[in-house]
Write a protein that holds these residues in place. Structure first.
Motif, PDB file in Angstrom:
ATOM      1  N   GLY A 162       0.829  -1.200   0.000  1.00  0.00           N
ATOM      2  CA  GLY A 162       0.000   0.000   0.000  1.00  0.00           C
ATOM      3  C   GLY A 162       0.859   1.244   0.000  1.00  0.00           C
ATOM      4  O   GLY A 162       1.765   1.391  -0.811  1.00  0.00           O
ATOM      5  N   THR A 163       0.598   2.158   0.945  1.00  0.00           N
ATOM      6  CA  THR A 163       1.391   3.386   1.030  1.00  0.00           C
ATOM      7  C   THR A 163       2.575   3.238   1.973  1.00  0.00           C
ATOM      8  O   THR A 163       3.356   4.169   2.134  1.00  0.00           O
ATOM      9  N   ARG A 164       2.714   2.071   2.605  1.00  0.00           N
ATOM     10  CA  ARG A 164       3.767   1.877   3.592  1.00  0.00           C
ATOM     11  C   ARG A 164       5.043   1.289   3.001  1.00  0.00           C
ATOM     12  O   ARG A 164       6.013   1.043   3.715  1.00  0.00           O
ATOM     13  N   GLY A 165       5.058   1.033   1.708  1.00  0.00           N
ATOM     14  CA  GLY A 165       6.246   0.471   1.080  1.00  0.00           C
ATOM     15  C   GLY A 165       7.432   1.424   1.164  1.00  0.00           C
ATOM     16  O   GLY A 165       7.272   2.640   1.040  1.00  0.00           O
ATOM     17  N   THR A 166       8.624   0.874   1.390  1.00  0.00           N
ATOM     18  CA  THR A 166       9.802   1.728   1.520  1.00  0.00           C
ATOM     19  C   THR A 166      11.059   0.990   1.110  1.00  0.00           C
ATOM     20  O   THR A 166      11.145  -0.240   1.223  1.00  0.00           O
ATOM     21  N   ILE A 167      12.025   1.735   0.592  1.00  0.00           N
ATOM     22  CA  ILE A 167      13.402   1.271   0.431  1.00  0.00           C
ATOM     23  C   ILE A 167      14.277   2.308   1.106  1.00  0.00           C
ATOM     24  O   ILE A 167      14.234   3.486   0.743  1.00  0.00           O
ATOM     25  N   ASN A 168      15.042   1.899   2.110  1.00  0.00           N
ATOM     26  CA  ASN A 168      15.958   2.796   2.802  1.00  0.00           C
ATOM     27  C   ASN A 168      17.381   2.522   2.323  1.00  0.00           C
ATOM     28  O   ASN A 168      17.889   1.411   2.481  1.00  0.00           O
ATOM     29  N   MET A 169      18.023   3.547   1.760  1.00  0.00           N
ATOM     30  CA  MET A 169      19.357   3.407   1.185  1.00  0.00           C
ATOM     31  C   MET A 169      20.409   3.997   2.100  1.00  0.00           C
ATOM     32  O   MET A 169      20.219   5.069   2.682  1.00  0.00           O
ATOM     33  N   GLY A 170      21.541   3.301   2.227  1.00  0.00           N
ATOM     34  CA  GLY A 170      22.690   3.889   2.885  1.00  0.00           C
ATOM     35  C   GLY A 170      23.327   4.932   1.981  1.00  0.00           C
ATOM     36  O   GLY A 170      23.086   4.959   0.765  1.00  0.00           O
ATOM     37  N   VAL A 171      24.162   5.780   2.565  1.00  0.00           N
ATOM     38  CA  VAL A 171      24.783   6.855   1.786  1.00  0.00           C
ATOM     39  C   VAL A 171      25.650   6.296   0.667  1.00  0.00           C
ATOM     40  O   VAL A 171      25.743   6.880  -0.417  1.00  0.00           O
ATOM     41  N   ARG A 172      26.294   5.142   0.908  1.00  0.00           N
ATOM     42  CA  ARG A 172      27.201   4.573  -0.090  1.00  0.00           C
ATOM     43  C   ARG A 172      26.621   3.337  -0.778  1.00  0.00           C
ATOM     44  O   ARG A 172      27.360   2.510  -1.314  1.00  0.00           O
ATOM     45  N   THR A 173      25.301   3.214  -0.788  1.00  0.00           N
ATOM     46  CA  THR A 173      24.668   2.068  -1.436  1.00  0.00           C
ATOM     47  C   THR A 173      25.026   2.013  -2.915  1.00  0.00           C
ATOM     48  O   THR A 173      24.919   3.016  -3.632  1.00  0.00           O
ATOM     49  N   GLY A 174      25.463   0.838  -3.377  1.00  0.00           N
ATOM     50  CA  GLY A 174      25.831   0.649  -4.774  1.00  0.00           C
ATOM     51  C   GLY A 174      24.723  -0.006  -5.581  1.00  0.00           C
ATOM     52  O   GLY A 174      23.671  -0.394  -5.047  1.00  0.00           O
ATOM     53  N   ILE A 175      24.965  -0.168  -6.864  1.00  0.00           N
ATOM     54  CA  ILE A 175      23.953  -0.703  -7.780  1.00  0.00           C
ATOM     55  C   ILE A 175      23.576  -2.128  -7.424  1.00  0.00           C
ATOM     56  O   ILE A 175      22.396  -2.511  -7.479  1.00  0.00           O
ATOM     57  N   GLY A 176      24.564  -2.951  -7.035  1.00  0.00           N
ATOM     58  CA  GLY A 176      24.261  -4.337  -6.702  1.00  0.00           C
ATOM     59  C   GLY A 176      23.290  -4.447  -5.552  1.00  0.00           C
ATOM     60  O   GLY A 176      22.313  -5.207  -5.595  1.00  0.00           O
TER      61      GLY A 176
END
Length: 388
Positions: free
Chosen positions: A169-183
């Protein structure tokens, strides 16, 4: 469509943020420091009939490695997630039986939070390109959709990330680190699509060896075998969704090796099996139509047969309606033999489901891209996919 190495993406368990991952430029991983100075308290819940140890985030969400569950996806008691027939109802607490849900129309609806850096945005777009250039998956920035995933900057100085599982629903999330890479980001998009981890498939012991004595305390459930997983293909040691040999190691020794002793690096690109699996789970032209074209969306689609094995993405007809198999249920797409125009969007003007509201029979809500109506028996009936 080939099924070899299929559904390496329908994996079970959570990617360990204890030892994490790599960018596409190398195969290194980094040990991720805890988010606080205290070790999070883990509680046991059931996910698809199996026990998992999760952290209660106290906001209706639970964290399992790099996966976010909603409270509706977990149970306090063991639940049978065996075969169901099309048209099966859902308890009044909408989502309890829905488990993991696909994205309608093969399209991930996303919001880019203002907290993202320019580099995080570029990594996100590059990871999206990895999926769109090789599979049937599409991405659309949100306009007015009532289901979407928000991509945020966690602020952590690491090549790490975490993601919700399937449509939430509206609660979906992806939390990225500052140095997150493509993989890493490509892997997290896999979770958002509904995919779990490869090493927890029920056939994994034929391909890899697990070393429990090297696994961090509290992380053993990350390596449980899920006998309810959808595995039409064979195990894929090259999947983007597999752990590296040292993910969640507590002593620098491998937690998982191939049977011949080979180490498993973290993968930074989709494997051939990932691609084939995704294209079966999210078939080309999956906008709700059947297989024969014309005005009848059910043309060319076979009737549902009790006892037959169905895979995610399969379509059947049942009692005059077209259904598509989701990860744990059937979604009703529309009515067969449509001869009159339908509204531009059957969900138009219908509010999204709220777990904090009380509903009465006859009430309609939208949830995860579908329209539902509450019946007199306190079960929700799926009336069809939004946008149709």
């Amino acid at each position: 469509m080939k099924t070899k190495n299929l559904i390496n993406l329908v994996k079970v368990t959570a990617l360990g943020l204890g030892l994490f991952i790599t960018s596409c430029s190398n195969e290194n991983f980094e040990e991720l420091p805890p988010e606080t100075s205290e070790t999070p308290e883990l509680i046991e819940k059931y996910f698809r009939g199996g026990l998992v140890e999760v952290e209660d985030l106290k906001n209706g969400m639970f964290k399992w490695g790099d996966i976010y569950f909603t409270e509706e996806q977990l149970q306090d008691e063991k639940t049978d997630f065996g075969p169901v027939e099309p048209g099966s109802g859902i308890d009044a607490k909408l989502g309890l039986a829905s488990g993991v849900r696909k994205w309608p129309n093969n399209t991930i609806i996303y919001v880019l939070d203002n907290s993202l850096t320019s580099n995080q945005r570029q990594v996100t777009f590059d990871s999206m390109e990895e999926w769109t250039s090789k599979t049937n998956i599409k991405f659309k920035e949100r306009t007015s959709e009532n289901y979407y995933v928000t991509i945020r900057n966690s602020g952590r100085q690491c090549n790490c990330a975490s993601a919700s599982l399937g449509v939430q629903g509206t609660r979906g999330t992806i939390n990225m680190g500052v140095r997150t890479g493509i993989g890493v980001m490509t892997h997290e998009i896999g979770h958002t699509l509904g995919y779990l981890h490869e090493q927890n498939r029920s056939d994994r012991n034929q391909y890899v060896q697990i070393f429990p004595e090297n696994i961090q305390d509290g992380a053993i459930s990350q390596f449980r075998v899920d006998n309810n997983s959808v595995n039409p293909g064979t195990f894929d040691v090259e999947s983007i969704m597999i752990y590296s040999s040292f993910t969640f190691s507590k002593n620098g020794q491998p937690v998982m090796l191939e049977l011949d002793g080979s180490r498993i690096p973290f993968r930074s690109r989709l494997s051939a099996g990932d691609i084939a699996g995704t294209n079966q789970l999210y078939p080309a032209g999956d906008g709700g139509g059947g297989g024969g074209g014309g005005t009848d969306i059910c043309a060319g689609v076979e009737e549902w047969v009790r006892g037959r094995q169905y895979n995610v993405g399969d379509k059947v007809t049942y009692q005059g309606f077209l259904y598509e198999r989701d990860f744990t249920r059937w979604n009703r797409i529309g009515e067969c033999e449509t001869t009159t125009p339908t509204p531009a969007d059957i969900c138009e003007g219908i509010a999204a489901y709220s777990r904090n509201r009380s509903y009465s029979p006859g009430d309609q809500v939208t949830y995860a891209g579908y329209l539902f109506e509450l019946q007199n028996n306190r079960r929700w009936s799926n009336l069809g996919r939004c946008g149709s």
